[in-house]
Design a protein around this motif. Structure first.
Motif, mmCIF file in Angstrom:
data_model
loop_
_atom_site.group_PDB
_atom_site.id
_atom_site.type_symbol
_atom_site.label_atom_id
_atom_site.label_comp_id
_atom_site.label_asym_id
_atom_site.label_seq_id
_atom_site.Cartn_x
_atom_site.Cartn_y
_atom_site.Cartn_z
ATOM 1 N N THR A 39 0.666 -1.448 0.191
ATOM 2 C CA THR A 39 0.042 -0.192 -0.135
ATOM 3 C C THR A 39 1.077 0.604 -0.103
ATOM 4 N N GLU A 40 1.782 0.873 1.028
ATOM 5 C CA GLU A 40 2.672 2.497 0.670
ATOM 6 C C GLU A 40 3.179 2.565 0.169
ATOM 7 N N GLN A 41 4.081 1.619 -0.578
ATOM 8 C CA GLN A 41 4.624 1.635 -2.131
ATOM 9 C C GLN A 41 3.563 2.461 -3.567
ATOM 10 N N GLY A 42 2.707 1.498 -3.565
ATOM 11 C CA GLY A 42 1.379 1.899 -3.820
ATOM 12 C C GLY A 42 1.055 3.474 -4.538
ATOM 13 N N VAL A 43 0.864 4.561 -3.458
ATOM 14 C CA VAL A 43 0.380 5.626 -2.803
ATOM 15 C C VAL A 43 1.686 6.021 -3.026
ATOM 16 N N ARG A 44 3.236 6.067 -2.853
ATOM 17 C CA ARG A 44 4.049 6.393 -3.347
ATOM 18 C C ARG A 44 4.458 6.500 -4.941
ATOM 19 N N GLY A 45 3.439 5.548 -5.708
ATOM 20 C CA GLY A 45 3.823 5.522 -7.065
ATOM 21 C C GLY A 45 3.133 6.025 -7.982
ATOM 22 N N ILE A 46 2.105 6.592 -7.194
ATOM 23 C CA ILE A 46 0.683 7.357 -7.727
ATOM 24 C C ILE A 46 2.354 8.718 -8.825
ATOM 25 N N ALA A 47 1.584 9.366 -9.905
ATOM 26 C CA ALA A 47 2.060 9.999 -11.019
ATOM 27 C C ALA A 47 1.863 11.001 -10.474
ATOM 28 N N PRO A 48 2.840 11.656 -10.711
ATOM 29 C CA PRO A 48 2.793 13.602 -10.111
ATOM 30 C C PRO A 48 1.576 13.900 -11.193
#
Length: 251
Positions: free
Chosen positions: A138-147
């Protein structure tokens, strides 16, 4: 008529079963640890102790369901908070990443000292085994959201709740489901392992420990077989969940 085809994954179990019948059931190999296949398969139906596997499996499934729901819910909540909030990341992430380095079953002595030897300690242990895979993905998914998506959300002035519901949750869904798939397997391993290590109450792990103590290898083998089938079933449930929620993954 369409010909019935054997799935490729079934060939190895069939080969093992055929070798078992050929070598053990025929008496070619005689050893106390080598139980004929027909005795193993008949034990859950004709043997009084063997029939206890059904109640043991039911108890284990209830525990894994409770522990998984608690651990997965906490993993998603903490993962989203750490991924979105810089203060939460600084305050929580180092501790969580440090704790996940602890070997899973090393938690059992500490947890039994805190919670005793009943069902509660097993559910806490299963929750811990579930929490870390879900949190990390989940943490990696949030960080991976495109800017670019974050910028659009800021331009249209989405509030925190709408941003979470319309942007964050849909974007992290594949990562969360990957964590769920891993967590189902670790939760099941944690369930059987905690039951076996603690040895109290009902469950497949306790069933295996009791069968080992009375030297009933047929019951040990049927317990291992049921454990493997349930684990495979949980894996299939996770795959079907993937295909249902994100069908493009298969393409």
């Amino acid at each position: 008529m369409a010909e019935a085809r054997i799935p490729p994954g079934a060939w190895l179990p069939l080969a093992i079963g055929a070798a078992w019948l050929l070598l053990i059931d025929t008496g070619a190999i005689a050893h106390p640890l080598m139980v004929p296949l027909h005795e193993v398969l008949a034990a859950p139906f004709v043997d009084e102790q063997g029939r206890q596997i059904w109640s043991a499996a039911a108890s284990s499934l209830v525990r894994v369901a409770l522990g998984f729901l608690i651990g997965a819910s906490l993993g998603i909540a903490v993962g989203v908070a750490v991924g979105l909030s810089r203060p939460a990341q600084l305050a929580v992430a180092p501790t969580v990443h440090g704790l996940r380095q602890v070997a899973l079953f090393a938690w059992i002595p500490l947890l039994t000292a805190w919670f005793g030897n009943g069902d509660l300690v097993k559910i806490v242990f299963i929750s811990i085994s579930t929490f870390f895979p879900v949190f990390l993905n989940t943490e990696q998914g949030v960080r991976g959201i495109a800017p670019a998506y974050r910028e659009v959300a800021a331009i249209v002035r989405l509030g925190p709740w709408l941003r979470l519901r319309r942007l964050v949750l849909p974007a992290i869904l594949p990562s969360v489901l990957t964590g769920v798939e891993l967590a189902l397997l670790t939760a099941w391993i944690g369930t059987v392992g905690s039951e076996y290590a603690i040895g109290t109450g009902r469950g497949i792990g306790a069933y295996l420990a009791t069968a080992r103590d009375v030297f009933r290898m047929d019951l040990v083998l049927i317990g291992v077989l049921v454990m493997a089938l349930v684990g495979y079933g949980l894996s299939r449930v996770a795959q079907l969940l993937f295909l249902r929620l994100i069908p493009w993954r298969s393409r």
